[in-house]
Design an enzyme around this catalytic site. Structure first.
Site, PDB file in Angstrom:
ATOM      1  CB  THR A 279      34.239  -2.405 -15.970  1.00  0.00           C
ATOM      2  OG1 THR A 279      34.729  -2.526 -14.635  1.00  0.00           O
ATOM      3  CG2 THR A 279      34.077  -3.789 -16.598  1.00  0.00           C
ATOM      4  N   GLY A 280      36.282   0.313 -15.581  1.00  0.00           N
ATOM      5  CA  GLY A 280      36.361   1.673 -15.048  1.00  0.00           C
ATOM      6  C   GLY A 280      36.676   2.683 -16.134  1.00  0.00           C
TER       7      GLY A 280
ATOM      8  CB  VAL B 283      41.862   4.389 -16.523  1.00  0.00           C
ATOM      9  CG1 VAL B 283      43.175   4.073 -17.244  1.00  0.00           C
ATOM     10  CG2 VAL B 283      41.967   5.746 -15.836  1.00  0.00           C
TER      11      VAL B 283
ATOM     12  CG  ASN C 171      30.477  -6.817  -7.641  1.00  0.00           C
ATOM     13  OD1 ASN C 171      30.113  -7.808  -7.021  1.00  0.00           O
ATOM     14  ND2 ASN C 171      30.880  -5.710  -7.057  1.00  0.00           N
ATOM     15  CB  SER C 172      32.238  -6.794 -14.031  1.00  0.00           C
ATOM     16  OG  SER C 172      31.901  -5.518 -13.544  1.00  0.00           O
TER      17      SER C 172
ATOM     18  CB  CYS D 166      47.372  12.017 -14.922  1.00  0.00           C
ATOM     19  SG  CYS D 166      46.387  12.413 -13.476  1.00  0.00           S
TER      20      CYS D 166
ATOM     21  CG  HIS E 154      45.376  17.029 -15.007  1.00  0.00           C
ATOM     22  ND1 HIS E 154      44.013  17.106 -14.858  1.00  0.00           N
ATOM     23  CD2 HIS E 154      45.774  15.877 -14.385  1.00  0.00           C
ATOM     24  CE1 HIS E 154      43.588  16.041 -14.176  1.00  0.00           C
ATOM     25  NE2 HIS E 154      44.640  15.289 -13.891  1.00  0.00           N
TER      26      HIS E 154
ATOM     27  CG  ASN F 214      42.948  14.267 -17.155  1.00  0.00           C
ATOM     28  OD1 ASN F 214      42.494  15.062 -17.967  1.00  0.00           O
ATOM     29  ND2 ASN F 214      42.172  13.528 -16.374  1.00  0.00           N
TER      30      ASN F 214
END
Length: 361
Positions: A13-14, A16, A40-41, A158, A251, A336
């Site tokens: 869910t983040g 990345v 939580n998810s 990265c 980057h 990145n």
């Protein structure tokens, strides 16, 4: 390939994790069948769990919208549904180490976007074009973990991918000293400008832990396998500064390098343009056809114009010229969250599949 390998995304869910979901949509070899995150998810559909915080440019892929997110800590349940996992969790380092080893011990390969295992001696940290041979250390790792099929492989930091490939192509000339300053996008912190308004019209001259990673991780990538462990190289000597700048993705690095055998400018450019690695030889689905692109123009590469080169999986360099203190200086650029994060991890998984380390359970 008749059937696609079943993939789990732990930490899906983040930012990345979302990039993994996006990249694996319609992937020719892999299919997302499980997504896990924090408690939580858990229990929500993926669409519900990322509602109002989907950060990718395109929409949520239809195939994953109704996948019910599972609790990442329920390792056996998640592992039982997949052939391998990508891991991109936001936890304390010791917790990540334990979680990834728990998945590996179920016989499940773990391709990690996290830094927790980058210095575990028998865990390969891989840029597939540069050190594909390091995956051979997996056999020693499997013995330690007590599994015949599970293992952990990690991708490196990265920001180093903006300059390490360019230096790697010149290793025959034996670089001795390197200065690299990196100018890093806010997505490297998992944020966009809505999340981080303080970055608008601003530069922050510090990114915690980044300079140590940038100086030491290249040496591990250029290291060798000895007695079932990866031993880092002793040279070149690298010093860095890492700066956060107000761009979304990409980057950029300014690099100064001296060599034991000083090449000509023409030799350097030729090496960059001709360089290919194992992913190009194997024709892996995510591999850029041209790994390193050199720009002749004085004002390239530019982050906004060039970060998406080769679908974000290529590296671009430019402004190569002789220096008054070091032998040469140049500018490098990589995406990145594609080459440097999720895309790089997908390429590692493709390499491991092609080399027989990842198979259907």
């Amino acid at each position: 390939m008749s059937e696609k390998l079943k993939v789990g995304i732990v930490g899906g869910t983040g930012m990345v994790g979302q990039r993994f979901v996006q990249l694996l949509d319609e992937h020719p070899w892999f299919e997302v069948t499980a997504i896990a995150a924090s408690s939580n998810s858990a229990g929500k559909t993926y669409e519900e769990s990322v509602q109002n915080r989907w950060k990718m440019a395109g929409p949520i892929p239809e195939k994953v919208k109704q996948i019910v997110v599972q609790d990442a800590s329920k390792v056996e349940e998640v592992a039982g549904q997949v052939d391998f996992i990508f891991c991109a969790v936001d936890m304390k380092k010791d917790e990540i180490k334990a979680l990834e080893e728990a998945y590996a011990k179920t016989g499940t390969p773990v391709i990690s976007n996290n830094s927790a295992h980058r210095w575990t001696p028998d865990v390969p940290m891989v840029i597939p074009e540069i050190n594909p041979g390091h995956i051979e250390v997996i056999s020693a790792q499997r013995k330690r973990l007590g599994t015949s099929t599970g293992f952990i492989a990690v991708k490196p930091n990265c920001s180093i991918q903006s300059y390490v490939p360019a230096l790697h192509a010149l290793l025959d000339f034996k670089p001795t000293q390197v200065i690299a300053s990196t100018y890093q996008a806010i997505s490297g912190a998992g944020k966009n400008f809505t999340d981080w308004p303080d970055m608008l019209d601003n530069v922050i001259p510090y990114i915690g832990g980044e300079e140590e990673k940038s100086e030491q991780e290249p040496l591990r990538i250029w290291g060798s396998i000895e007695n079932g462990e990866i031993v880092k190289a002793s040279s070149p000597l690298i010093t860095t500064q890492c700066i956060r700048v107000p761009v979304t993705d990409g980057h950029l690095a300014t690099v100064f390098a001296s060599f034991e055998k000083t090449p000509s400018k023409e030799e350097i450019i030729e090496r960059w343009r001709q360089f290919q690695g194992r992913p190009q030889e194997l024709g892996l689905p995510s591999a850029p056809k041209q790994f390193i692109t050199y720009f002749e123009e004085d004002n390239r590469p530019q982050t906004k114009l060039d970060r998406d080169i080769e679908r974000g999986m290529g590296v671009s360099v430019g402004r190569l010229r002789e220096d008054s203190i070091y032998d040469f200086k140049f500018v490098g650029l990589s995406h990145n969250t594609l080459r440097g994060a999720a895309g790089g991890a997908v390429l590692i998984a493709e390499l491991l599949k092609a080399e027989g380390y990842i198979q259907a359970k």
